[in-house]
Design a protein around this motif. Sequence first.
Motif, PDB file in Angstrom:
ATOM      1  N   UNK A 162      28.326  26.641  45.337  1.00  0.00           N
ATOM      2  CA  UNK A 162      29.676  26.305  45.572  1.00  0.00           C
ATOM      3  C   UNK A 162      30.842  27.761  45.475  1.00  0.00           C
ATOM      4  N   UNK A 163      31.676  27.694  46.183  1.00  0.00           N
ATOM      5  CA  UNK A 163      32.552  28.913  46.206  1.00  0.00           C
ATOM      6  C   UNK A 163      33.324  28.879  44.753  1.00  0.00           C
ATOM      7  N   UNK A 164      33.285  30.148  44.215  1.00  0.00           N
ATOM      8  CA  UNK A 164      33.765  30.235  43.011  1.00  0.00           C
ATOM      9  C   UNK A 164      34.739  31.845  43.018  1.00  0.00           C
ATOM     10  N   UNK A 165      35.625  31.857  41.893  1.00  0.00           N
ATOM     11  CA  UNK A 165      36.197  33.130  41.822  1.00  0.00           C
ATOM     12  C   UNK A 165      37.014  33.041  40.555  1.00  0.00           C
ATOM     13  N   UNK A 166      37.065  34.368  39.837  1.00  0.00           N
ATOM     14  CA  UNK A 166      37.614  34.477  38.626  1.00  0.00           C
ATOM     15  C   UNK A 166      38.987  34.997  38.959  1.00  0.00           C
ATOM     16  N   UNK A 167      39.836  35.419  38.063  1.00  0.00           N
ATOM     17  CA  UNK A 167      41.234  35.736  37.804  1.00  0.00           C
ATOM     18  C   UNK A 167      41.269  36.965  38.858  1.00  0.00           C
ATOM     19  N   UNK A 168      40.292  37.773  38.943  1.00  0.00           N
ATOM     20  CA  UNK A 168      40.348  38.872  40.084  1.00  0.00           C
ATOM     21  C   UNK A 168      38.955  39.571  40.192  1.00  0.00           C
ATOM     22  N   UNK A 169      38.678  40.193  41.157  1.00  0.00           N
ATOM     23  CA  UNK A 169      37.203  40.796  41.369  1.00  0.00           C
ATOM     24  C   UNK A 169      36.622  39.775  42.631  1.00  0.00           C
ATOM     25  N   UNK A 170      35.516  40.119  43.154  1.00  0.00           N
ATOM     26  CA  UNK A 170      34.779  39.522  44.223  1.00  0.00           C
ATOM     27  C   UNK A 170      34.830  37.817  44.140  1.00  0.00           C
ATOM     28  N   UNK A 171      34.894  37.375  45.075  1.00  0.00           N
ATOM     29  CA  UNK A 171      34.701  35.791  45.182  1.00  0.00           C
ATOM     30  C   UNK A 171      33.088  35.753  45.158  1.00  0.00           C
ATOM     31  N   UNK A 229      44.219  33.755  44.558  1.00  0.00           N
ATOM     32  CA  UNK A 229      44.040  33.483  45.835  1.00  0.00           C
ATOM     33  C   UNK A 229      42.858  34.167  46.458  1.00  0.00           C
ATOM     34  N   UNK A 230      42.112  33.655  47.381  1.00  0.00           N
ATOM     35  CA  UNK A 230      41.115  34.514  48.222  1.00  0.00           C
ATOM     36  C   UNK A 230      41.937  35.461  49.250  1.00  0.00           C
ATOM     37  N   UNK A 231      41.191  36.673  49.187  1.00  0.00           N
ATOM     38  CA  UNK A 231      42.056  37.545  49.741  1.00  0.00           C
ATOM     39  C   UNK A 231      40.968  38.687  50.486  1.00  0.00           C
ATOM     40  N   UNK A 232      41.394  39.026  51.505  1.00  0.00           N
ATOM     41  CA  UNK A 232      39.921  40.005  52.283  1.00  0.00           C
ATOM     42  C   UNK A 232      40.569  41.477  51.988  1.00  0.00           C
ATOM     43  N   UNK A 233      39.690  42.318  51.638  1.00  0.00           N
ATOM     44  CA  UNK A 233      39.864  43.312  51.065  1.00  0.00           C
ATOM     45  C   UNK A 233      38.738  44.441  51.921  1.00  0.00           C
ATOM     46  N   UNK A 234      39.414  45.475  52.475  1.00  0.00           N
ATOM     47  CA  UNK A 234      38.459  46.470  52.991  1.00  0.00           C
ATOM     48  C   UNK A 234      37.804  45.500  54.198  1.00  0.00           C
ATOM     49  N   UNK A 235      36.776  46.162  54.740  1.00  0.00           N
ATOM     50  CA  UNK A 235      35.920  45.811  56.134  1.00  0.00           C
ATOM     51  C   UNK A 235      35.854  44.059  55.999  1.00  0.00           C
ATOM     52  N   UNK A 236      34.969  43.794  54.960  1.00  0.00           N
ATOM     53  CA  UNK A 236      34.679  42.293  54.860  1.00  0.00           C
ATOM     54  C   UNK A 236      34.561  41.612  53.386  1.00  0.00           C
ATOM     55  N   UNK A 237      35.041  42.332  52.413  1.00  0.00           N
ATOM     56  CA  UNK A 237      34.999  41.911  51.102  1.00  0.00           C
ATOM     57  C   UNK A 237      35.946  40.862  50.966  1.00  0.00           C
ATOM     58  N   UNK A 238      35.523  39.789  50.146  1.00  0.00           N
ATOM     59  CA  UNK A 238      36.388  38.755  49.813  1.00  0.00           C
ATOM     60  C   UNK A 238      36.564  38.606  48.315  1.00  0.00           C
ATOM     61  N   UNK A 239      38.023  38.966  48.068  1.00  0.00           N
ATOM     62  CA  UNK A 239      38.293  39.133  46.436  1.00  0.00           C
ATOM     63  C   UNK A 239      39.444  38.088  46.139  1.00  0.00           C
ATOM     64  N   UNK A 240      39.533  38.081  44.610  1.00  0.00           N
ATOM     65  CA  UNK A 240      40.569  37.313  43.900  1.00  0.00           C
ATOM     66  C   UNK A 240      41.518  38.172  43.682  1.00  0.00           C
ATOM     67  N   UNK A 241      42.854  37.783  44.071  1.00  0.00           N
ATOM     68  CA  UNK A 241      43.908  38.423  43.399  1.00  0.00           C
ATOM     69  C   UNK A 241      45.367  37.526  43.437  1.00  0.00           C
TER      70      UNK A 241
END
Length: 146
Positions: free
Chosen positions: A45-54, A83-95
Amino acid sequence: MTIALLVSTLVLIVLLLTEPAHLARGTMPGEALDGRLRNRATGRCLAGDREGPAYTVPCHGGQFAQWIRNADGSVRNAVTGACLNVAGDSAVVMIDCVDRAEQNWSWNADGTLVWAGSGWCLTADGRQSVMVADCSGHPRQRWGPG
């Protein structure tokens, strides 16, 4: 008029019966996405903290694996508010959720979650990481209720 109503009703019934359950139940803006999003290939399952990578985790109902789709197209963690956010080329992070293109996602009937910025799909790597990649139809790009 009666035939048109009958045809419209039949079309609606067919759409409801053939539409994937996660789209019918959990992708309206502001609604929980059935709580969890399970990757069809990995079973995680998809997960994510307050910030950092999904990332992905075993589907056990953990608090960081609950999701809500916002009306603006963003996908928000129901616990952290990030929220899920795309950063850089392909990274999915939480911000923090803000109205920006990097946070806009759309759903396809095949279960893919598509980043509106490029048309790339949210993709599980088979371990814990997620990224965006060209939509290829691979099961690692398909998500459903957890």
